[in-house]
Design a protein around this motif. Structure first.
Motif, mmCIF file in Angstrom:
data_model
loop_
_atom_site.group_PDB
_atom_site.id
_atom_site.type_symbol
_atom_site.label_atom_id
_atom_site.label_comp_id
_atom_site.label_asym_id
_atom_site.label_seq_id
_atom_site.Cartn_x
_atom_site.Cartn_y
_atom_site.Cartn_z
ATOM 1 N N ARG A 164 0.832 -1.214 0.000
ATOM 2 C CA ARG A 164 0.000 0.000 0.000
ATOM 3 C C ARG A 164 0.864 1.260 0.000
ATOM 4 O O ARG A 164 0.547 2.242 -0.688
ATOM 5 C CB ARG A 164 -0.928 -0.001 1.228
ATOM 6 C CG ARG A 164 -1.986 -1.044 1.188
ATOM 7 C CD ARG A 164 -2.950 -0.840 -0.002
ATOM 8 N NE ARG A 164 -3.706 0.402 0.142
ATOM 9 C CZ ARG A 164 -3.935 1.247 -0.854
ATOM 10 N NH1 ARG A 164 -3.460 1.007 -2.061
ATOM 11 N NH2 ARG A 164 -4.643 2.355 -0.658
ATOM 12 N N TYR A 165 1.961 1.229 0.732
ATOM 13 C CA TYR A 165 2.891 2.364 0.714
ATOM 14 C C TYR A 165 3.402 2.583 -0.709
ATOM 15 O O TYR A 165 3.454 3.722 -1.213
ATOM 16 C CB TYR A 165 4.071 2.092 1.656
ATOM 17 C CG TYR A 165 5.219 3.058 1.484
ATOM 18 C CD1 TYR A 165 5.222 4.283 2.155
ATOM 19 C CD2 TYR A 165 6.290 2.753 0.639
ATOM 20 C CE1 TYR A 165 6.274 5.177 1.982
ATOM 21 C CE2 TYR A 165 7.336 3.643 0.467
ATOM 22 C CZ TYR A 165 7.331 4.844 1.142
ATOM 23 O OH TYR A 165 8.370 5.735 0.961
ATOM 24 N N SER A 166 3.777 1.487 -1.375
ATOM 25 C CA SER A 166 4.315 1.551 -2.731
ATOM 26 C C SER A 166 3.299 2.138 -3.703
ATOM 27 O O SER A 166 3.623 3.014 -4.520
ATOM 28 C CB SER A 166 4.730 0.148 -3.172
ATOM 29 O OG SER A 166 5.262 0.149 -4.462
ATOM 30 N N GLN A 167 2.061 1.667 -3.617
ATOM 31 C CA GLN A 167 1.021 2.160 -4.517
ATOM 32 C C GLN A 167 0.704 3.630 -4.261
ATOM 33 O O GLN A 167 0.591 4.425 -5.202
ATOM 34 C CB GLN A 167 -0.245 1.308 -4.348
ATOM 35 C CG GLN A 167 -0.084 -0.129 -4.830
ATOM 36 C CD GLN A 167 -1.244 -1.008 -4.426
ATOM 37 O OE1 GLN A 167 -1.858 -0.819 -3.364
ATOM 38 N NE2 GLN A 167 -1.568 -1.996 -5.255
ATOM 39 N N LEU A 168 0.583 3.986 -3.001
ATOM 40 C CA LEU A 168 0.235 5.365 -2.654
ATOM 41 C C LEU A 168 1.342 6.346 -3.038
ATOM 42 O O LEU A 168 1.071 7.455 -3.510
ATOM 43 C CB LEU A 168 -0.069 5.467 -1.161
ATOM 44 C CG LEU A 168 -1.404 4.842 -0.724
ATOM 45 C CD1 LEU A 168 -1.446 4.663 0.788
ATOM 46 C CD2 LEU A 168 -2.582 5.695 -1.197
ATOM 47 N N LYS A 169 2.584 5.950 -2.857
ATOM 48 C CA LYS A 169 3.691 6.834 -3.215
ATOM 49 C C LYS A 169 3.685 7.133 -4.708
ATOM 50 O O LYS A 169 3.914 8.273 -5.138
ATOM 51 C CB LYS A 169 5.026 6.220 -2.812
ATOM 52 C CG LYS A 169 6.211 7.157 -3.065
ATOM 53 C CD LYS A 169 7.454 6.715 -2.343
ATOM 54 C CE LYS A 169 8.569 7.748 -2.533
ATOM 55 N NZ LYS A 169 9.781 7.411 -1.772
ATOM 56 N N ASP A 170 3.397 6.114 -5.506
ATOM 57 C CA ASP A 170 3.309 6.314 -6.950
ATOM 58 C C ASP A 170 2.133 7.220 -7.304
ATOM 59 O O ASP A 170 2.261 8.146 -8.120
ATOM 60 C CB ASP A 170 3.161 4.948 -7.635
ATOM 61 C CG ASP A 170 3.187 5.037 -9.145
ATOM 62 O OD1 ASP A 170 3.797 5.996 -9.675
ATOM 63 O OD2 ASP A 170 2.637 4.135 -9.805
ATOM 64 N N MET A 180 -4.567 11.187 -0.423
ATOM 65 C CA MET A 180 -3.625 10.093 -0.662
ATOM 66 C C MET A 180 -2.321 10.325 0.091
ATOM 67 O O MET A 180 -1.722 9.387 0.621
ATOM 68 C CB MET A 180 -3.335 9.949 -2.162
ATOM 69 C CG MET A 180 -4.468 9.328 -2.951
ATOM 70 S SD MET A 180 -4.006 9.110 -4.679
ATOM 71 C CE MET A 180 -5.531 8.453 -5.338
ATOM 72 N N THR A 181 -1.897 11.586 0.130
ATOM 73 C CA THR A 181 -0.663 11.919 0.849
ATOM 74 C C THR A 181 -0.807 11.618 2.336
ATOM 75 O O THR A 181 0.108 11.067 2.967
ATOM 76 C CB THR A 181 -0.300 13.403 0.648
ATOM 77 O OG1 THR A 181 -0.195 13.676 -0.754
ATOM 78 C CG2 THR A 181 1.017 13.747 1.319
ATOM 79 N N ALA A 182 -1.966 11.957 2.895
ATOM 80 C CA ALA A 182 -2.218 11.680 4.304
ATOM 81 C C ALA A 182 -2.213 10.176 4.579
ATOM 82 O O ALA A 182 -1.655 9.703 5.577
ATOM 83 C CB ALA A 182 -3.557 12.298 4.719
ATOM 84 N N LYS A 183 -2.822 9.418 3.673
ATOM 85 C CA LYS A 183 -2.846 7.958 3.823
ATOM 86 C C LYS A 183 -1.446 7.387 3.704
ATOM 87 O O LYS A 183 -1.070 6.447 4.436
ATOM 88 C CB LYS A 183 -3.755 7.354 2.743
ATOM 89 C CG LYS A 183 -4.223 5.952 3.048
ATOM 90 C CD LYS A 183 -5.242 5.952 4.179
ATOM 91 C CE LYS A 183 -5.769 4.560 4.453
ATOM 92 N NZ LYS A 183 -6.633 4.519 5.652
ATOM 93 N N LEU A 184 -0.657 7.949 2.795
ATOM 94 C CA LEU A 184 0.726 7.501 2.622
ATOM 95 C C LEU A 184 1.515 7.690 3.913
ATOM 96 O O LEU A 184 2.284 6.813 4.328
ATOM 97 C CB LEU A 184 1.383 8.277 1.478
ATOM 98 C CG LEU A 184 2.889 8.065 1.277
ATOM 99 C CD1 LEU A 184 3.180 6.613 0.885
ATOM 100 C CD2 LEU A 184 3.414 9.023 0.211
ATOM 101 N N MET A 185 1.313 8.813 4.577
ATOM 102 C CA MET A 185 2.025 9.085 5.820
ATOM 103 C C MET A 185 1.625 8.105 6.913
ATOM 104 O O MET A 185 2.459 7.702 7.739
ATOM 105 C CB MET A 185 1.754 10.526 6.272
ATOM 106 C CG MET A 185 2.238 11.581 5.283
ATOM 107 S SD MET A 185 3.985 11.400 4.847
ATOM 108 C CE MET A 185 4.768 11.689 6.424
ATOM 109 N N GLU A 186 0.359 7.672 6.911
ATOM 110 C CA GLU A 186 -0.098 6.685 7.900
ATOM 111 C C GLU A 186 0.635 5.353 7.731
ATOM 112 O O GLU A 186 1.109 4.769 8.703
ATOM 113 C CB GLU A 186 -1.609 6.461 7.749
ATOM 114 C CG GLU A 186 -2.475 7.605 8.247
ATOM 115 C CD GLU A 186 -3.953 7.284 8.093
ATOM 116 O OE1 GLU A 186 -4.291 6.071 8.048
ATOM 117 O OE2 GLU A 186 -4.752 8.231 7.996
ATOM 118 N N PHE A 187 0.720 4.885 6.490
ATOM 119 C CA PHE A 187 1.402 3.625 6.239
ATOM 120 C C PHE A 187 2.894 3.741 6.520
ATOM 121 O O PHE A 187 3.526 2.783 6.977
ATOM 122 C CB PHE A 187 1.163 3.170 4.792
ATOM 123 C CG PHE A 187 -0.131 2.437 4.606
ATOM 124 C CD1 PHE A 187 -0.249 1.100 4.944
ATOM 125 C CD2 PHE A 187 -1.251 3.091 4.104
ATOM 126 C CE1 PHE A 187 -1.443 0.411 4.784
ATOM 127 C CE2 PHE A 187 -2.452 2.414 3.934
ATOM 128 C CZ PHE A 187 -2.553 1.073 4.275
#
Length: 540
Positions: A164-170, A180-187
């Motif tokens: 999920r980190y990989s997908q969100l970063k892309d 999406m950025t907020a979710k990325l920071m959570e993971f």
């Protein structure tokens, strides 16, 4: 007395008819090998090595691979330095070489998921590469897969979080979305920093190494025609593998390298595709292909572990081969029928009958037969058998693992076979192609979808680890697999393959199969299929 005479007359008529129709046993030689090609495979698995050699026999090409003792063996990497020495000695003998960069840099495909090649190792690769140039050299390199390796602990405990980190970063890099950025920071906070750092470095190193290879294309001043193909191991429409591929594609375009470098969506099938491309180029043949999907949604479907849709993957591979798409069946060198079964596209009798009609009306038909959930019930083959579809008339068949694996194999086989038929159609050529098709049916359907799913829990119930078989366990498992496949081959033969001629008046009269596990795990099997042929003479 009269009854006896009538009976005798009937017996004589039948005997005479049988004599006239008696099959004449013939020995069909394999097609003559007229060309040679050097291949350093992605790894030692049959799909990357011996399968390519069998396709080479169909193409009339002797595919030379390194000695087995220099290649990898599951968790044991290849003898990289010895391989370089072997290449320095061997490549000058051949006009073209196809070389896996990953086998020589990492030791195997599995190691691309774990090994971080240092800058020193990458530079060593470049120096050694310059010593093994042949007249024409094609390198292929694989971007590591999305999911972290199951063999690595404690990393695999965070497999979902890393994905999920990989997908969100892309995604964030593409659209800079706040949610999406907020979710990325959570993971990011949930993953230990050392594990996250190691995971990111896999793709940093991959991008750095492939950038070096692209720069080598720019600076290559030797007489060698150098090309690069970059593939993607099990992936997804979004993620760090996709991000890496996107960066490399931009670099290719910026440096105007599109005639020398390409990206594709798979890994295991690349050896077969490059072999087929070599054959098509030498024959100056650009096959025309018509694609028919079993469902209108199949073209746009993303199958498991794929970075692109079925349609996009096929267009990419067809362009890579140098083939062309056509909408007209009459103009096509072969028709490619594509079935991807899933919860919304269960196999239907209408689909089997459509394929049956195609085999009766079109010259050559290849079949991609897949299951999104890796289940036999989602594949077309059982219905083809029940509808008496003549499987021995198929130009190609593939249904193993990911979509790109299967599509690349089917396209390669069909392109080579239709190309060879243009040169001189012979029963030997058709028998060799049918032998390859039967092997794919036995492995892709019977082993992967019927035997393998039952074998795993069966072994585990006895305390056996399917991914780490002891020698005695491996021997017993191979015996079990062989017996199951032998029964499958007998059923396939008598139920379908022997009933109609595969070429003019030539029939299969016997089918045998041998099976072994190339590694001490049950994921893949190596088959050895043998067929006997007879010509049936009709009464004059």
């Amino acid at each position: 007395m009269r009854k006896f005479i009538l009976l005798l007359t009937a017996v004589l008529i039948i005997t005479y008819s049988v004599t006239l129709l008696r099959p004449a046993q013939i020995q069909l030689a394999t097609p003559q090998l007229e060309d040679e090609l050097l291949l350093v495979p992605l790894d030692s698995r049959p799909v990357c090595s011996t399968m390519v050699q069998k396709l080479g026999m169909l193409a009339g090409i002797n595919v030379i691979v390194p000695p087995k003792e220099l290649l990898d063996n599951y968790q044991k990497g290849a003898e990289q330095e010895k391989l370089w020495q072997w290449l320095q000695y061997t490549t000058p003998r051949y006009s073209e070489s196809i070389i896996s960069a990953d086998l020589l840099l990492h030791g195997s495909l599995l190691n691309t998921r774990q090994h971080l090649a240092s800058q020193l190792e990458q530079e060593h690769f470049r120096e050694q590469l310059q010593k093994v140039y042949s007249q024409k050299l094609t390198l292929f390199s694989i971007i590591p897969r999305l999911l972290v390796s199951d063999e690595v602990l404690p990393d695999r405990w965070y497999q979902y979080h890393l994905m999920r980190y990989s997908q969100l970063k892309d995604m964030v890099e593409i659209n800079n979305d706040y949610a999406m950025t907020a979710k990325l920071m959570e993971f990011t906070k949930d993953i230990p920093s050392e594990i996250l750092h190691k995971y990111e470095n896999l793709y940093t190193q991959s991008e750095s190494f492939n950038t070096m290879l692209l720069n080598e294309l720019c600076t290559n001043s030797s007489a060698t025609a150098l090309e690069l193909l970059i593939g993607q191991d099990d992936s997804n429409p979004f993620g760090l593998p996709h991000r890496t591929a996107k960066h490399l594609q931009n670099l290719i375009i910026r440096n105007k390298l599109t005639s020398q470098a390409n990206l594709t969506y798979g890994a295991d099938e690349i050896g077969a595709l490059l072999l087929a491309r070599h054959y098509l180029r030498t024959q100056n043949f650009s096959p025309r292909i018509k694609i028919i999907y079993s469902s209108p949604r199949t073209e746009f479907k993303h199958m498991p572990y794929m970075a692109a849709s079925c349609g996009a993957t096929l267009r990419n591979q067809i362009e890579l081969l140098g083939a062309k798409l056509t909408e007209e069946s009459e103009a096509a060198d072969f028709v490619l029928y594509v079935h991807c079964g899933d919860d919304d596209n269960k196999p239907r009798v209408e689909q089997a009958r459509e394929l049956k009609k195609l085999l009766q009306t079109a010259k050559h038909v290849a079949l991609i037969d897949l299951s999104a959930n890796f289940e036999a019930s989602e594949m077309l083959l059982p219905l083809l058998l029940s509808e008496d579809v003549e499987l021995n008339k198929l130009t190609a068949y593939a249904g193993w693992n990911t979509f790109s694996n299967s599509s690349g194999t089917a396209l390669s086989q069909a392109a080579i076979f239709t190309g060879r038929l243009r040169e001189h159609p012979t029963p030997e050529l058709c028998a060799t192609n049918l032998n390859f098709t039967i092997e794919r049916i036995l492995e892709d359907y019977y082993y992967q979808k019927c035997i393998h799913p039952e074998l795993r829990p069966y072994l585990e119930s006895f305390g056996t680890t399917p991914t780490n078989l002891e020698p005695e366990e491996k021997q017993a498992t191979e015996y079990y697999i062989h017996k199951r496949l032998a029964l499958a081959a007998e059923y396939l033969f008598y139920r379908n393959l022997c009933r109609t001629p595969f070429y003019e008046n030539y029939y299969l009269t016997k089918l045998t199969v041998g099976a072994r596990l190339p590694w001490n795990r049950i994921f893949e099997v190596e088959l050895d299929v043998h067929t006997s042929v007879q010509e049936l003479h009709s009464a004059q």
